[in-house]
Design an enzyme around this catalytic site. Sequence first.
Site, PDB file in Angstrom:
ATOM      1  N   GLU A   1       9.239   2.145  11.234  1.00  0.00           N
ATOM      2  CA  GLU A   1      10.305   3.132  11.131  1.00  0.00           C
ATOM      3  C   GLU A   1       9.608   4.479  11.042  1.00  0.00           C
ATOM      4  O   GLU A   1       8.990   4.802  10.041  1.00  0.00           O
ATOM      5  CB  GLU A   1      11.174   2.817   9.898  1.00  0.00           C
TER       6      GLU A   1
ATOM      7  N   LYS B   1       0.877  -1.171   0.000  1.00  0.00           N
ATOM      8  CA  LYS B   1       0.000   0.000   0.000  1.00  0.00           C
ATOM      9  C   LYS B   1       0.918   1.225   0.000  1.00  0.00           C
ATOM     10  O   LYS B   1       1.489   1.605   1.027  1.00  0.00           O
ATOM     11  CB  LYS B   1      -0.905   0.002   1.249  1.00  0.00           C
TER      12      LYS B   1
ATOM     13  N   GLY C   1       6.525   5.698   8.337  1.00  0.00           N
ATOM     14  CA  GLY C   1       5.679   6.896   8.290  1.00  0.00           C
ATOM     15  C   GLY C   1       5.730   7.628   9.611  1.00  0.00           C
ATOM     16  O   GLY C   1       6.709   7.547  10.341  1.00  0.00           O
TER      17      GLY C   1
ATOM     18  N   GLY D   1       2.072   5.184  13.265  1.00  0.00           N
ATOM     19  CA  GLY D   1       2.884   4.029  13.642  1.00  0.00           C
ATOM     20  C   GLY D   1       2.387   3.386  14.930  1.00  0.00           C
ATOM     21  O   GLY D   1       2.317   2.161  15.040  1.00  0.00           O
TER      22      GLY D   1
ATOM     23  N   GLU E   1       9.677  16.856  14.928  1.00  0.00           N
ATOM     24  CA  GLU E   1      10.088  16.575  13.557  1.00  0.00           C
ATOM     25  C   GLU E   1       9.295  17.473  12.606  1.00  0.00           C
ATOM     26  O   GLU E   1       8.063  17.494  12.659  1.00  0.00           O
ATOM     27  CB  GLU E   1       9.824  15.112  13.198  1.00  0.00           C
TER      28      GLU E   1
ATOM     29  N   CYS F   1      13.579  10.735   7.021  1.00  0.00           N
ATOM     30  CA  CYS F   1      13.540  10.391   8.452  1.00  0.00           C
ATOM     31  C   CYS F   1      14.903  10.618   9.053  1.00  0.00           C
ATOM     32  O   CYS F   1      15.040  10.849  10.247  1.00  0.00           O
ATOM     33  CB  CYS F   1      13.176   8.928   8.642  1.00  0.00           C
TER      34      CYS F   1
HETATM   35  C1  UN1 Z   1      13.989   7.544   5.247  1.00  0.00           C
HETATM   36  O1  UN1 Z   1      14.134   8.754   5.265  1.00  0.00           O
HETATM   37  O2  UN1 Z   1      12.911   7.022   5.632  1.00  0.00           O
HETATM   38  O3  UN1 Z   1      19.879   6.969   5.000  1.00  0.00           O
HETATM   39  C2  UN1 Z   1      14.984   6.583   4.713  1.00  0.00           C
HETATM   40  C3  UN1 Z   1      19.181   7.592   4.201  1.00  0.00           C
HETATM   41  C4  UN1 Z   1      18.457   6.835   3.119  1.00  0.00           C
HETATM   42  C5  UN1 Z   1      17.191   6.247   3.632  1.00  0.00           C
HETATM   43  C6  UN1 Z   1      16.292   7.199   4.350  1.00  0.00           C
HETATM   44  N1  UN1 Z   1      19.322   5.807   2.601  1.00  0.00           N
HETATM   45  O4  UN1 Z   1      19.039   8.800   4.278  1.00  0.00           O
END
Ligand code: UN1
Length: 498
Positions: A248, A173, A226, A231, A382, A282
């Site tokens: 994550e 999804k 997300g 989460g 964030e 993230c």
């Molecule tokens: C994310 O932002 O969910 O290390 C993943 C990094 C990328 C992956 C980020 N290889 O910034």
Amino acid sequence: MVQEYGLFIGGKWKKFEAKRFETRNPATGEVLATFPLATGDELNGAVRAAKGAFDKWRKMPPPRRGELLFEAARIFRRKKEDLGRIVTSEMGKVIAEGRGDVQEVIDFYEYAAGEGRRMFGETVPSELPNKMCLTVRMPVGPVGLITPWNFPMAIPGWKSGAALIAGCPFVLKPSSLTPLCAAKFVDVLDEAGFPPGVVNMVTGNGSVVGDGLVAHPDIRAISFTGGVETGKHVYESAAKKMIKVGLELGGKNPILALDDADMDLLMDGVMFGAFGTAGQRCTAASRLIVHQKIYEQVTDALVERAEKLHVGNPIEEDVDMGPVASLDQEKKVLEYIDIGKKEGDKLLTGGKKLKGGAYDKGFFIAPTVFAVDRKSRLAQEEIFGPVLSVLKAKNYEDAVAIANSVKYGLSSSIYTNDLRRAFRAMHDLEAGITYVNAPTIGAEVQLPFGGIKETGPTDTREAGPTALEEFTYWKTIYVDYSGRLQRAQIDTEKLSGG
Ligand code: UN1
């Protein structure tokens, strides 16, 4: 003519008489394609297809499964340029990063394919003679993958690569902001020749498709990337079914700049870490914690460097930063900029929507730097956009205390030439990942990826050898070849002379 996509179920694109939604280019506003808002029935159809494919898929020897992953990686490589351009058009990251998104799929599919010839278990001695014990990995069954828009190919790549090699058919999804990337991704898997039902994709609302997937009795693991609130909701409903769940969820990742840092190296890293993908990772470096001795020098350099960034249409090679991904993203980032101003944080540069000419067609925000107080919301929450919060620290210990004062713990970084402080930081920083003399972004696929605290539970890690944990359980096998009944814990006494 804008292409109308269906849902990918049981090895075919199927059209449904469903309501549809559009996906657009965030730099130009152009409509790229439309997708169905699937209903519960359609989702059930996809899960049925995945369930139907499970038995055959789990019985295919893992090295054979790996061959299909290698084939998919070959096709991704061949189509890398086209797919990279689609990532950039639909998500808004600059084209070099669009290509990188696809490269991350190639890297992980090759890595996961190789895992098909390893997937080690253990052999363990028995306490009884003529008996052996071993552990093998078992696929959990059909799984659900819920993916975000910021890495619209790479994250479906990590999750599906691990699920597939483990022996789990999946229902993907994708985020409603980037379904076209997901569709192109699925097309590659289709071309690679995965058996029907192993790969499925359903688009639609989180409340219907996402929730439905997590709650479906036949879905035996969920992998979600997300926001924290969603989460937690996923974690709760997965707990009710007692299934595996990989989460994550966000970060507020710090770069520590110590007084002996190499200034040019630091600035290059901060620019890439904070403004790469317009800060929508993230892992983005959203906090810069600076030793007081170099604070003025660093803030001056930051302003100079941030103002030099060329913001524009990310498909153009010389652009440094594209738009944010959607109107909602733009609103959220601008709201945080307002919060910063109202809370008394000091705006050093940026802090506004870019207007005029081509900017008016998209969601462009100037690279923004705030000098903030450690308690301020900009230091804690964030933002997921091109906003960097700078904090002043008294010394190494103070910098670590600031770094660890947030609820997240994904990535972290320290710039120093002092070996002792670098090694201390590797242990002191509360995060799943620590970089030394490199920014907080840019994780490689052959290593575990994930965080602590509210970034997610620590029992699963994506990528690397740990990726299999999300989609397999351990089975313990005892083989007694003594030809008689041997009782553990009881007959052992005789053997030891007791
Ligand atoms: C994310 O932002 O969910 O290390 C993943 C990094 C990328 C992956 C980020 N290889 O910034």
